[in-house]
Design a protein around this motif. Structure first.
Motif, PDB file in Angstrom:
ATOM      1  N   ARG A  12       0.829  -1.211   0.000  1.00 28.18           N
ATOM      2  CA  ARG A  12       0.000   0.000   0.000  1.00 28.18           C
ATOM      3  C   ARG A  12       0.862   1.259   0.000  1.00 28.18           C
ATOM      4  O   ARG A  12       0.514   2.281  -0.605  1.00 28.18           O
ATOM      5  CB  ARG A  12      -0.918  -0.013   1.219  1.00 28.18           C
ATOM      6  N   ASN A  13       2.011   1.203   0.642  1.00 26.14           N
ATOM      7  CA  ASN A  13       2.889   2.369   0.747  1.00 26.14           C
ATOM      8  C   ASN A  13       3.951   2.423  -0.350  1.00 26.14           C
ATOM      9  O   ASN A  13       4.835   3.275  -0.318  1.00 26.14           O
ATOM     10  CB  ASN A  13       3.576   2.387   2.115  1.00 26.14           C
ATOM     11  N   THR A  14       3.884   1.496  -1.300  1.00 24.92           N
ATOM     12  CA  THR A  14       4.820   1.485  -2.425  1.00 24.92           C
ATOM     13  C   THR A  14       4.178   2.206  -3.601  1.00 24.92           C
ATOM     14  O   THR A  14       3.098   1.822  -4.053  1.00 24.92           O
ATOM     15  CB  THR A  14       5.181   0.044  -2.835  1.00 24.92           C
ATOM     16  N   THR A  15       4.819   3.253  -4.070  1.00 25.58           N
ATOM     17  CA  THR A  15       4.240   4.058  -5.145  1.00 25.58           C
ATOM     18  C   THR A  15       4.659   3.531  -6.511  1.00 25.58           C
ATOM     19  O   THR A  15       5.780   3.069  -6.697  1.00 25.58           O
ATOM     20  CB  THR A  15       4.670   5.526  -5.031  1.00 25.58           C
ATOM     21  N   LEU A  16       3.742   3.599  -7.444  1.00 28.99           N
ATOM     22  CA  LEU A  16       4.015   3.224  -8.830  1.00 28.99           C
ATOM     23  C   LEU A  16       3.142   4.112  -9.716  1.00 28.99           C
ATOM     24  O   LEU A  16       1.955   3.850  -9.884  1.00 28.99           O
ATOM     25  CB  LEU A  16       3.701   1.756  -9.085  1.00 28.99           C
ATOM     26  N   PRO A  17       3.709   5.175 -10.284  1.00 34.47           N
ATOM     27  CA  PRO A  17       2.915   6.034 -11.172  1.00 34.47           C
ATOM     28  C   PRO A  17       2.379   5.252 -12.362  1.00 34.47           C
ATOM     29  O   PRO A  17       3.038   4.342 -12.871  1.00 34.47           O
ATOM     30  CB  PRO A  17       3.922   7.104 -11.617  1.00 34.47           C
ATOM     31  N   GLY A 109      22.842  -3.200  -7.237  1.00 31.17           N
ATOM     32  CA  GLY A 109      21.916  -2.083  -7.240  1.00 31.17           C
ATOM     33  C   GLY A 109      20.484  -2.467  -6.932  1.00 31.17           C
ATOM     34  O   GLY A 109      19.585  -1.629  -7.021  1.00 31.17           O
ATOM     35  N   CYS A 110      20.246  -3.707  -6.546  1.00 29.91           N
ATOM     36  CA  CYS A 110      18.889  -4.157  -6.251  1.00 29.91           C
ATOM     37  C   CYS A 110      18.513  -3.761  -4.825  1.00 29.91           C
ATOM     38  O   CYS A 110      19.319  -3.875  -3.906  1.00 29.91           O
ATOM     39  CB  CYS A 110      18.779  -5.674  -6.415  1.00 29.91           C
ATOM     40  N   ARG A 111      17.267  -3.345  -4.650  1.00 29.44           N
ATOM     41  CA  ARG A 111      16.823  -2.875  -3.347  1.00 29.44           C
ATOM     42  C   ARG A 111      15.734  -3.744  -2.738  1.00 29.44           C
ATOM     43  O   ARG A 111      15.145  -3.387  -1.714  1.00 29.44           O
ATOM     44  CB  ARG A 111      16.336  -1.428  -3.461  1.00 29.44           C
ATOM     45  N   GLY A 112      15.432  -4.856  -3.383  1.00 25.84           N
ATOM     46  CA  GLY A 112      14.473  -5.776  -2.791  1.00 25.84           C
ATOM     47  C   GLY A 112      13.037  -5.302  -2.834  1.00 25.84           C
ATOM     48  O   GLY A 112      12.201  -5.770  -2.060  1.00 25.84           O
ATOM     49  N   VAL A 113      12.716  -4.357  -3.726  1.00 25.66           N
ATOM     50  CA  VAL A 113      11.348  -3.846  -3.781  1.00 25.66           C
ATOM     51  C   VAL A 113      10.640  -4.224  -5.078  1.00 25.66           C
ATOM     52  O   VAL A 113       9.458  -3.924  -5.250  1.00 25.66           O
ATOM     53  CB  VAL A 113      11.323  -2.305  -3.620  1.00 25.66           C
ATOM     54  N   GLY A 114      11.338  -4.883  -6.001  1.00 21.00           N
ATOM     55  CA  GLY A 114      10.723  -5.222  -7.280  1.00 21.00           C
ATOM     56  C   GLY A 114       9.473  -6.067  -7.117  1.00 21.00           C
ATOM     57  O   GLY A 114       8.461  -5.850  -7.802  1.00 21.00           O
ATOM     58  N   ARG A 115       9.501  -7.026  -6.200  1.00 28.23           N
ATOM     59  CA  ARG A 115       8.336  -7.887  -6.016  1.00 28.23           C
ATOM     60  C   ARG A 115       7.175  -7.138  -5.378  1.00 28.23           C
ATOM     61  O   ARG A 115       6.020  -7.553  -5.519  1.00 28.23           O
ATOM     62  CB  ARG A 115       8.715  -9.115  -5.195  1.00 28.23           C
ATOM     63  N   LEU A 116       7.449  -6.042  -4.655  1.00 23.13           N
ATOM     64  CA  LEU A 116       6.364  -5.213  -4.150  1.00 23.13           C
ATOM     65  C   LEU A 116       5.674  -4.491  -5.308  1.00 23.13           C
ATOM     66  O   LEU A 116       4.451  -4.362  -5.330  1.00 23.13           O
ATOM     67  CB  LEU A 116       6.895  -4.193  -3.141  1.00 23.13           C
ATOM     68  N   LEU A 117       6.465  -4.041  -6.269  1.00 21.51           N
ATOM     69  CA  LEU A 117       5.888  -3.421  -7.453  1.00 21.51           C
ATOM     70  C   LEU A 117       5.005  -4.407  -8.215  1.00 21.51           C
ATOM     71  O   LEU A 117       3.991  -4.015  -8.802  1.00 21.51           O
ATOM     72  CB  LEU A 117       6.995  -2.884  -8.366  1.00 21.51           C
ATOM     73  N   TRP A 118       5.389  -5.687  -8.205  1.00 25.33           N
ATOM     74  CA  TRP A 118       4.547  -6.696  -8.856  1.00 25.33           C
ATOM     75  C   TRP A 118       3.133  -6.654  -8.279  1.00 25.33           C
ATOM     76  O   TRP A 118       2.158  -6.676  -9.018  1.00 25.33           O
ATOM     77  CB  TRP A 118       5.128  -8.106  -8.639  1.00 25.33           C
ATOM     78  N   LEU A 119       3.051  -6.591  -6.954  1.00 21.77           N
ATOM     79  CA  LEU A 119       1.741  -6.657  -6.308  1.00 21.77           C
ATOM     80  C   LEU A 119       1.003  -5.331  -6.335  1.00 21.77           C
ATOM     81  O   LEU A 119      -0.192  -5.296  -6.058  1.00 21.77           O
ATOM     82  CB  LEU A 119       1.894  -7.141  -4.866  1.00 21.77           C
ATOM     83  N   VAL A 120       1.687  -4.244  -6.653  1.00 23.58           N
ATOM     84  CA  VAL A 120       0.998  -2.976  -6.846  1.00 23.58           C
ATOM     85  C   VAL A 120       0.200  -3.019  -8.142  1.00 23.58           C
ATOM     86  O   VAL A 120      -0.942  -2.553  -8.204  1.00 23.58           O
ATOM     87  CB  VAL A 120       2.000  -1.797  -6.866  1.00 23.58           C
ATOM     88  N   ALA A 121       0.784  -3.601  -9.190  1.00 26.19           N
ATOM     89  CA  ALA A 121       0.158  -3.579 -10.516  1.00 26.19           C
ATOM     90  C   ALA A 121      -0.585  -4.864 -10.869  1.00 26.19           C
ATOM     91  O   ALA A 121      -1.402  -4.859 -11.792  1.00 26.19           O
ATOM     92  CB  ALA A 121       1.210  -3.293 -11.583  1.00 26.19           C
ATOM     93  N   PHE A 122      -0.302  -5.968 -10.152  1.00 25.66           N
ATOM     94  CA  PHE A 122      -0.910  -7.257 -10.476  1.00 25.66           C
ATOM     95  C   PHE A 122      -1.515  -7.880  -9.225  1.00 25.66           C
ATOM     96  O   PHE A 122      -1.048  -7.649  -8.103  1.00 25.66           O
ATOM     97  CB  PHE A 122       0.128  -8.212 -11.075  1.00 25.66           C
ATOM     98  N   ASP A 123      -2.537  -8.699  -9.420  1.00 21.50           N
ATOM     99  CA  ASP A 123      -3.219  -9.328  -8.288  1.00 21.50           C
ATOM    100  C   ASP A 123      -2.392 -10.438  -7.660  1.00 21.50           C
ATOM    101  O   ASP A 123      -2.434 -10.642  -6.441  1.00 21.50           O
ATOM    102  CB  ASP A 123      -4.566  -9.912  -8.735  1.00 21.50           C
ATOM    103  N   ARG A 124      -1.636 -11.154  -8.464  1.00 17.29           N
ATOM    104  CA  ARG A 124      -0.934 -12.327  -7.949  1.00 17.29           C
ATOM    105  C   ARG A 124       0.253 -12.663  -8.849  1.00 17.29           C
ATOM    106  O   ARG A 124       0.295 -12.256 -10.018  1.00 17.29           O
ATOM    107  CB  ARG A 124      -1.878 -13.536  -7.870  1.00 17.29           C
TER     108      ARG A 124
END
Length: 327
Positions: A12-17, A109-124
């Motif tokens: 919920r707190n991860t932003t994705l324009p 350079g990875c910050r471990g947030v890519g999978r959070l972005l997955w769930l921002v834009a996709f259900d599963r």
């Protein structure tokens, strides 16, 4: 007392324009390329292969915004799958996946947030992977969602080689509507995001984007650029910046002078620099009759350290950003 982390709260707190609707897909592609690099460190370009498959509604629903004069509307995109023959979800990789904000691949350079972005834009997300452990091929399969976190399933059958398949499903409507619609547009966007891997020494693995019976090879876009390149560096207040300067043939798409700001081997943002430097025009000549357009890819440790977690921009003082642009 141990602190607890809420996956739903973090998502919920991860932003994705919406302007970066395909960024979660880009992150999955970069993960796949890095997995291939890890498996074939000396020959990723020769032995690695990654395929992005576009999933669409099977019947009934069409995206009317995808139509154009003379072209039929396209079926709505429901998700994507990214398949690679990389190292796979080894125990270390799996532990890192289950650790929010993991620093396991921080050196890349990875910050471990890519999978959070997955769930921002996709259900599963559904993952099927195989990896070698002690010379034996092992596998794992799991689902990932806000409602259930990580749910491990039985190991997949019929494993023949290491690699992973990451399926992003349930493309949420606000992002689906804002994303590129055609296979060519999606392929070009992935290429532009991951261009460093194609221009680096040794090149990139074979990357394909497929939509039913239409497939694009990202390596064809490199040839299409018709580029030559030079490298340079400069300093701003003690910070070193690296420039990859490209001369592109003017028939290339979007042939306008541009500056691409990069972090962690990815393009984060870009801007037109036409008219910002004396003599910098869309079409230039180097003393011959051949015309070219100038494009620069800017990178540095400083940019890596100041890229936002969602990788859509940088937290930079405006004055330094301006100094770098005008150097």
């Amino acid at each position: 007392m141990a602190l607890k982390t809420s996956l739903a709260g973090r998502v919920r707190n991860t932003t994705l324009p919406k302007t970066h609707a395909l960024l979660p897909l880009h992150e999955a592609v970069v993960n796949g390329i890095q997995a291939i690099d890890a498996r074939f460190p000396d020959d990723a370009a020769g032995r690695g292969r990654l395929t992005v498959r576009i999933h669409r509604e099977r019947q009934g629903a069409f995206d009317l915004s995808a139509g154009s004069p003379g072209r039929a509307p396209l079926k709505i995109i429901t998700g994507f799958s990214v398949e690679d023959n990389g190292i796979g979800f080894t125990p270390d990789n799996m532990t890192s996946f289950e650790t929010l904000d993991s620093d396991y691949k921080a050196g890349m350079g990875c910050r471990g947030v890519g999978r959070l972005l997955w769930l921002v834009a996709f259900d599963r997300v559904e993952v099927r992977s195989a990896y070698y452990e002690g010379g034996t091929l092992a596998g794992r399969q799991f689902r990932f969602s806000v409602s259930q976190d990580v749910v491990r399933d039985d190991a997949p059958d019929g494993l023949t080689d290491a690699g992973s398949s990451v399926c992003l499903e349930g493309f949420k409507k606000p992002y689906q509507q804002s994303a590129a619609k055609t296979v060519e547009a999606i392929a070009r966007e992935i290429f532009e995001h991951c261009i460093w891997y194609f221009l680096r020494d040794g090149g990139a693995p074979d990357v394909f984007v497929s939509d039913d019976d239409e497939t694009f090879s990202l390596k064809d876009f490199v040839e299409e650029l018709g580029h030559s390149e030079t490298a340079a560096s400069f300093e701003v207040k003690g910070q070193t910046f690296e420039m990859l300067n490209l001369r592109l043939k003017t028939s290339a798409r979007n042939a306008t002078p541009r500056l691409h700001w990069c972090a962690a081997n990815r393009v984060v943002k870009d801007e037109s620099i036409a008219g910002k430097l004396p003599g910098l025009y869309a079409r230039m000549k180097d003393g011959t009759s051949t015309e070219f357009t100038y494009v620069c890819y800017l990178s540095s440790t400083y940019l890596n350290d100041h890229v936002r977690a969602d990788r859509t921009d940088f937290d930079l003082p405006e004055r330094m950003a301006g100094d770098a642009t005008n150097t």
